[in-house]
Design an enzyme around this catalytic site. Structure first.
Site, PDB file in Angstrom:
ATOM      1  N   THR A   1      -4.724 -13.390  20.607  1.00  0.00           N
ATOM      2  CA  THR A   1      -5.162 -14.078  21.653  1.00  0.00           C
ATOM      3  C   THR A   1      -6.710 -13.799  22.255  1.00  0.00           C
ATOM      4  O   THR A   1      -7.413 -13.308  23.743  1.00  0.00           O
ATOM      5  CB  THR A   1      -4.152 -14.067  23.321  1.00  0.00           C
ATOM      6  OG1 THR A   1      -3.745 -12.603  23.295  1.00  0.00           O
ATOM      7  CG2 THR A   1      -2.595 -14.817  22.949  1.00  0.00           C
ATOM      8  N   ASP A   2      -6.866 -13.020  21.802  1.00  0.00           N
ATOM      9  CA  ASP A   2      -7.492 -12.064  21.520  1.00  0.00           C
ATOM     10  C   ASP A   2      -9.590 -13.093  22.430  1.00  0.00           C
ATOM     11  O   ASP A   2     -10.050 -13.691  21.676  1.00  0.00           O
ATOM     12  CB  ASP A   2      -8.442 -11.161  20.343  1.00  0.00           C
ATOM     13  CG  ASP A   2      -9.710 -10.119  20.305  1.00  0.00           C
ATOM     14  OD1 ASP A   2      -9.452  -9.005  20.524  1.00  0.00           O
ATOM     15  OD2 ASP A   2     -10.696 -11.110  19.974  1.00  0.00           O
ATOM     16  N   VAL A   3      -9.310 -11.774  22.987  1.00  0.00           N
ATOM     17  CA  VAL A   3     -10.672 -13.458  23.663  1.00  0.00           C
ATOM     18  C   VAL A   3     -12.163 -13.082  22.686  1.00  0.00           C
ATOM     19  O   VAL A   3     -12.308 -14.106  23.014  1.00  0.00           O
ATOM     20  CB  VAL A   3     -11.766 -11.969  25.259  1.00  0.00           C
ATOM     21  CG1 VAL A   3     -12.377 -12.640  25.891  1.00  0.00           C
ATOM     22  CG2 VAL A   3     -10.068 -12.036  26.532  1.00  0.00           C
TER      23      VAL A   3
ATOM     24  N   TRP B   1     -15.230 -12.194  14.376  1.00  0.00           N
ATOM     25  CA  TRP B   1     -15.252 -11.640  14.989  1.00  0.00           C
ATOM     26  C   TRP B   1     -16.551 -10.204  14.890  1.00  0.00           C
ATOM     27  O   TRP B   1     -17.724 -10.606  15.890  1.00  0.00           O
ATOM     28  CB  TRP B   1     -14.667  -9.663  15.119  1.00  0.00           C
ATOM     29  CG  TRP B   1     -13.270  -9.863  15.681  1.00  0.00           C
ATOM     30  CD1 TRP B   1     -13.509 -10.670  16.861  1.00  0.00           C
ATOM     31  CD2 TRP B   1     -12.215  -8.984  15.949  1.00  0.00           C
ATOM     32  NE1 TRP B   1     -11.362 -10.910  17.331  1.00  0.00           N
ATOM     33  CE2 TRP B   1     -11.032  -9.023  16.521  1.00  0.00           C
ATOM     34  CE3 TRP B   1     -11.796  -8.281  14.647  1.00  0.00           C
ATOM     35  CZ2 TRP B   1     -10.134  -8.845  17.193  1.00  0.00           C
ATOM     36  CZ3 TRP B   1     -10.529  -7.162  15.250  1.00  0.00           C
ATOM     37  CH2 TRP B   1      -9.682  -7.222  16.431  1.00  0.00           C
TER      38      TRP B   1
END
Length: 308
Positions: free
Chosen positions: A262-264, A304
């Site tokens: 769920t990392d933004v 990322w």
């Protein structure tokens, strides 16, 4: 993989061979991205940082040799006298750059994957840069909870400069991360004065106390040799939720299946790579991730990198 010229560990210099697909420039570029980083400096393509071994701080300089190995030099007369301690420094560097990992399978699947192919094409040769020290990894995960990255780095610098130790070399002060024994002895008010929230102060002190008392350690977590058990042990800790736990499992304990789903930033990176109108749902991300089985941590790191 053993260090080149192994006998050189007796002297001031260590040579560490690199995997064929390791790209020093890309890894250096990743380390250079945050100008407010307080645990290392980069100048003329050389990395200087303190590495802690057995509670003793050693200042090293890392550079790249065209024959594809790292040159590590001890600075300011901090070379450990014992060979065993120097070997621990080598192991730290291997862990920091994840040099033991064979990425052949990851690159094979990623180059065929619609979500990952852009990032691996752009950053082929990048390693998942780790945080080998458990307390530092947990502390950084806690500091970064629910705030933007820029402010998280500011808070980390304040914590380090308030409670870390330093070595002066050539007019520069090099810092080591605060030792858990010291943080364990603080009151939450000591940390709120740095603008950490009351809760984060409590979390940090609680984790520091567990590590200082040896109730929690990297060795104990690794001895479990079980992702689910390690994840549960971490999420049972006060202040450690699924995101922080998976961040630590990914960057410190090196579980390839660690996945902060769920990392933004992860959601934004997938949205960007797929040209989606809005961020994907957790269910959509999990569907994409079926193709990344046992490589979720590297998939996350490469995605990322599209943003940070």
């Amino acid at each position: 993989m053993k260090p080149l010229n192994y006998s050189e560990t007796i002297e001031q210099q260590i040579h560490i061979p690199l995997p064929p697909d390791f790209n020093y420039e890309l890894n250096l570029d990743y380390l250079s991205r945050e100008k407010n980083e307080s645990l290392y400096t980069i100048h003329e393509k050389k990395i200087r940082r303190i590495i802690q071994v057995e509670q003793v701080d050693t200042l090293i300089e890392i550079s790249y040799h065209p024959d594809h190995f790292l040159i590590c030099i001890f600075l300011q007369n901090t070379r450990p006298t014992q060979l065993e301690e120097r070997l621990k420094i080598i192991n730290y560097i291997y862990d920091w750059f994840d040099l033991h990992r064979d990425l052949t399978q990851f690159y094979s699947l990623a180059q065929k994957d619609s979500v990952l192919k852009q990032s691996v094409s752009k950053f082929y040769g990048l390693r998942l840069i780790g945080i080998p020290d458990l307390f530092e990894a947990l502390a950084w995960g806690i500091i970064g909870q629910q705030i933007n990255l820029s402010f998280a780095y500011t808070l980390k610098r304040r914590l380090i400069e308030a409670y870390g130790e330093s070595i002066d070399y050539e007019g520069v002060k090099y810092w080591s991360f605060p030792k858990p024994d010291l943080i364990a002895s603080l009151a939450a008010s000591d940390l709120t004065s740095l603008q950490l929230s009351q809760k984060k102060g409590d979390y940090l002190i609680g984790i520091a106390q567990l590590i200082a008392s040896k109730k929690l350690s990297k060795e104990k977590l690794l001895a479990m040799d079980n992702f689910a058990a390690s994840e549960k042990t971490l999420t049972d800790l006060y202040g450690i939720g699924p995101w922080t736990a998976n961040y630590v499992l990914m960057r410190c304990l090196r579980y390839p299946e660690a996945f902060p789903v769920t990392d933004v930033g992860l959601l934004r990176a997938i949205q960007f790579s797929q040209s989606l109108e809005q961020k994907p749902t957790k269910e959509v991300v999990l569907n994409y991730a079926k193709a990344w089985k046992n490589w979720e941590s590297y998939a996350t790191f490469y995605l990322w990198r599209l943003l940070y």
